[in-house]
Each structure stands twice: as structure tokens, then as C-alpha cells.
Scaffold this motif. Structure first.
Motif, mmCIF file in Angstrom:
data_model
loop_
_atom_site.group_PDB
_atom_site.id
_atom_site.type_symbol
_atom_site.label_atom_id
_atom_site.label_comp_id
_atom_site.label_asym_id
_atom_site.label_seq_id
_atom_site.Cartn_x
_atom_site.Cartn_y
_atom_site.Cartn_z
ATOM 1 N N LEU A 87 0.825 -1.198 0.000
ATOM 2 C CA LEU A 87 0.000 0.000 0.000
ATOM 3 C C LEU A 87 0.861 1.251 0.000
ATOM 4 O O LEU A 87 1.962 1.250 0.558
ATOM 5 C CB LEU A 87 -0.899 0.029 1.241
ATOM 6 C CG LEU A 87 -1.807 -1.183 1.470
ATOM 7 C CD1 LEU A 87 -2.416 -1.133 2.864
ATOM 8 C CD2 LEU A 87 -2.890 -1.248 0.403
ATOM 9 N N VAL A 88 0.349 2.306 -0.622
ATOM 10 C CA VAL A 88 0.950 3.630 -0.511
ATOM 11 C C VAL A 88 -0.043 4.515 0.232
ATOM 12 O O VAL A 88 -1.171 4.727 -0.234
ATOM 13 C CB VAL A 88 1.278 4.245 -1.886
ATOM 14 C CG1 VAL A 88 1.875 5.640 -1.694
ATOM 15 C CG2 VAL A 88 2.248 3.367 -2.663
ATOM 16 N N TYR A 89 0.361 4.997 1.402
ATOM 17 C CA TYR A 89 -0.483 5.870 2.223
ATOM 18 C C TYR A 89 -0.122 7.313 1.931
ATOM 19 O O TYR A 89 1.055 7.672 1.865
ATOM 20 C CB TYR A 89 -0.263 5.567 3.707
ATOM 21 C CG TYR A 89 -1.068 6.448 4.649
ATOM 22 C CD1 TYR A 89 -2.328 6.065 5.080
ATOM 23 C CD2 TYR A 89 -0.568 7.668 5.087
ATOM 24 C CE1 TYR A 89 -3.066 6.868 5.929
ATOM 25 C CE2 TYR A 89 -1.303 8.487 5.933
ATOM 26 C CZ TYR A 89 -2.553 8.076 6.354
ATOM 27 O OH TYR A 89 -3.280 8.880 7.192
ATOM 28 N N LEU A 90 -1.148 8.147 1.785
ATOM 29 C CA LEU A 90 -0.975 9.574 1.506
ATOM 30 C C LEU A 90 -1.833 10.369 2.482
ATOM 31 O O LEU A 90 -2.999 10.043 2.686
ATOM 32 C CB LEU A 90 -1.393 9.874 0.070
ATOM 33 C CG LEU A 90 -1.315 11.314 -0.453
ATOM 34 C CD1 LEU A 90 -1.241 11.298 -1.972
ATOM 35 C CD2 LEU A 90 -2.513 12.161 -0.030
ATOM 36 N N GLN A 91 -1.252 11.402 3.072
ATOM 37 C CA GLN A 91 -2.011 12.268 3.980
ATOM 38 C C GLN A 91 -1.654 13.722 3.711
ATOM 39 O O GLN A 91 -0.489 14.073 3.590
ATOM 40 C CB GLN A 91 -1.694 11.915 5.430
ATOM 41 C CG GLN A 91 -2.400 12.796 6.453
ATOM 42 C CD GLN A 91 -2.258 12.268 7.868
ATOM 43 O OE1 GLN A 91 -2.577 11.122 8.149
ATOM 44 N NE2 GLN A 91 -1.752 13.097 8.763
ATOM 45 N N VAL A 92 -2.683 14.553 3.610
ATOM 46 C CA VAL A 92 -2.468 15.991 3.457
ATOM 47 C C VAL A 92 -3.273 16.698 4.539
ATOM 48 O O VAL A 92 -4.459 16.413 4.731
ATOM 49 C CB VAL A 92 -2.853 16.491 2.045
ATOM 50 C CG1 VAL A 92 -4.288 16.179 1.698
ATOM 51 C CG2 VAL A 92 -2.593 17.983 1.909
#
Length: 283
Positions: A87-92
Motif C-alpha cells: 500500500l501507498v499511504y498519503l495524507q495531506v
């Protein structure tokens, strides 16, 4: 050593530092996305990035990079971490604010953070055995269509499900299943494959959207309506979808077997269809 991305810099994950004044930390003022990786490529990523844009726009955060540039970062992380499956987790988040005021200054620069998780999910025992679900009251806020980092209610539900011997929680409101704590809920009855229509009450699942389209293309009937816990308990099959589970059979709900207590033929077929789709369209 895992490599992450933080505000324009690739660096070891253990060295990534976010300000304690970041509004994501203090107010859960942020959005996240999780994209699956199969064979070293991103699965259905355009859908995830489109949902990221919808969610950030809904709370007034301007993305610091374009979707194309974000995808380039995701791909670079996959390469740098030699990630084949995971998985690639992204948070902004809205960024760090020294005033800690409920009203954020317009001048804040968003915080963008990504990292990867090496997590096999194509060939797990649960695929062959199915999983159990526990139902519980839906305690979340009303804008569930926004993929907020405010996940306390979901974390509590997951813990309660584990304590009940289940692997996922189904949230219930006014007698109807809304969705899983981290998944979209489906049942199979004579009427067809039943799943809740998208609205502010549920998150529009990227995997669910692709899978329902595949189901309809293959001649299966999708009925978008709410369903009750009682309907779920009497269903022929039940299953969930998410980026990390793809299509996963549910064989027990609140301790009661669904069907014969084994993964059903429709969920099994849809999982195969989705994996074929994922591999043929991944980037």
C-alpha cells in the motif's frame, strides 16, 4: 530502510518529522488516501486521486501538488522501496498553525506526507476461509463522504470487533448498515448484489465502484439501496471491498454463519474479476 516523502523531500521514514502544531495532529484537519500496489504498480490510482481532490476541496485544503505530480511521488516511493505488493499511504493536512485557533490562517502551507507498507494481500488465509464481521452503532460524524483523518470512531469499532472475535466492524444507523469501519459492505440475496448508494452517509469506495462496474459488465445485478442487519444475516453471501482487501468474503456476522459459512461463488468470482482488472490497468 523504508523511504517516505514529506513536503518535497524523500527521506528515511524514521527521520520524517511533522510539527506538533500541525492541524492534522491537533484537529484531525486533514485527508488521507490509500492506494494498493500489485506487481510494483499502482491500482486504480486515478480514482483515489480524484477522491483526494473531492475530499480536500470539501474542507477547503488546496493540494500542494497536482494529481500527476502526486502520482509521480507515489511511483517513486514504490521504486525506492522496491515495493511489489502493498500500500501507498498519503495524507495531506492544512499545515502547522502556532495560534492553535479553530479558524486556520489562510496563509498556512499544507503538509503532504506519504509512506509505503509492504503488505501481501493477494494470497492470504482469509481469502480462502472468509472473515467475521461484528455490527455496532455508527458513532461517526455526518460527512462520511469526506475521507478525513479523524478515525477515532472507526478505530474504536475495529477494536470492539476484534474483541468480539471478528476482523471487521459493520456500522449500523437506524437499523441499516452504513459501511465497514474501513470497507464497503455488500450482501447477496435473490434481488441481486445489494450495497448502499453513495451519499454523505458513506464513503464512495474506489474499489467498490470499480467492482460494481465489473459486476454489471459481467451480467450481475447491482441494487443500490440500504440493507438491514436482519437482511444481512439471512443473505446468501456477504463481502467487503477496500484497497487493502480487494474483495473479501464475509462468512459470519455477529457470530452467525452466512450461507454455509464459507466464501460464496459470487464474491469469489468478483475477486478474480477485480484482480484481473487491477493487473491490466495498474500504472
Amino acid at each position: 530502510m523504508s523511504i517516505a516523502y514529506l513536503n518535497g523531500v524523500f527521506l528515511p521514514l524514521e527521520d520524517a518529522r511533522v510539527s506538533p502544531l500541525d492541524r492534522g495532529f491537533l484537529f484531525a484537519d486533514g485527508i488521507y488516501e490509500v492506494a494498493a500496489v500489485i506487481d510494483g504498480r499502482l491500482v486504480d490510482n486515478a480514482s483515489h486521486l480524484a477522491r483526494l481532490e473531492r475530499s480536500t476541496a470539501a474542507i477547503g485544503i488546496t493540494l500542494p501538488l497536482s494529481p500527476d505530480d502526486i502520482q509521480a511521488v507515489q511511483k517513486e516511493l514504490v521504486v525506492r522501496n522496491a515495493l511489489s505488493e502493498g500500500l501507498v499511504y498519503l495524507q495531506v493536512t492544512r499545515g502547522a498553525d502556532v495560534s492553535r485557533d479553530f479558524i486556520a490562517p489562510a496563509s498556512l502551507s499544507p503538509t503532504l506526507f506519504l509512506f509505503v507498507q509492504d503488505r501481501p494481500f493477494l494470497d492470504l488465509p482469509a481469502v480462502r476461509t472468509g472473515i467475521a464481521v461484528a455490527t455496532m452503532p455508527d458513532l461517526r460524524w455526518k460527512r462520511r463522504d469526506i475521507k478525513s483523518v479523524g478515525l477515532l470512531a472507526q478505530a474504536m469499532a475495529k477494536q470492539a470487533a476484534r474483541d468480539a472475535g471478528a476482523q471487521e466492524a459493520w456500522m449500523v444507523e437506524d437499523g441499516f448498515v452504513t459501511e465497514g469501519a474501513s470497507s464497503t459492505a455488500f450482501i447477496v440475496i435473490d434481488e441481486g448484489i445489494i450495497t448502499r448508494p453513495y451519499s454523505e452517509a458513506v464513503l464512495a469506495g474506489c474499489t467498490a465502484s470499480a467492482l460494481t462496474a465489473l459486476a454489471e459488465e459481467s451480467g450481475l445485478r447491482i441494487v443500490r439501496r440500504p440493507f438491514t442487519v436482519a437482511e444481512a444475516l439471512d443473505a446468501k453471501e456477504a463481502f467487503i471491498t477496500s484497497a487493502s482487501t480487494l474483495c473479501q468474503s464475509v462468512v459470519r456476522i455477529d457470530g452467525r454463519n452466512i450461507g454455509d459459512g464459507t466464501p460464496g461463488p459470487i464474491a469469489t468470482r468478483l475477486r478474480t474479476l477485480y484482480i484481473d482488472f487491477a493487473r491490466s490497468t495498474a500504472v
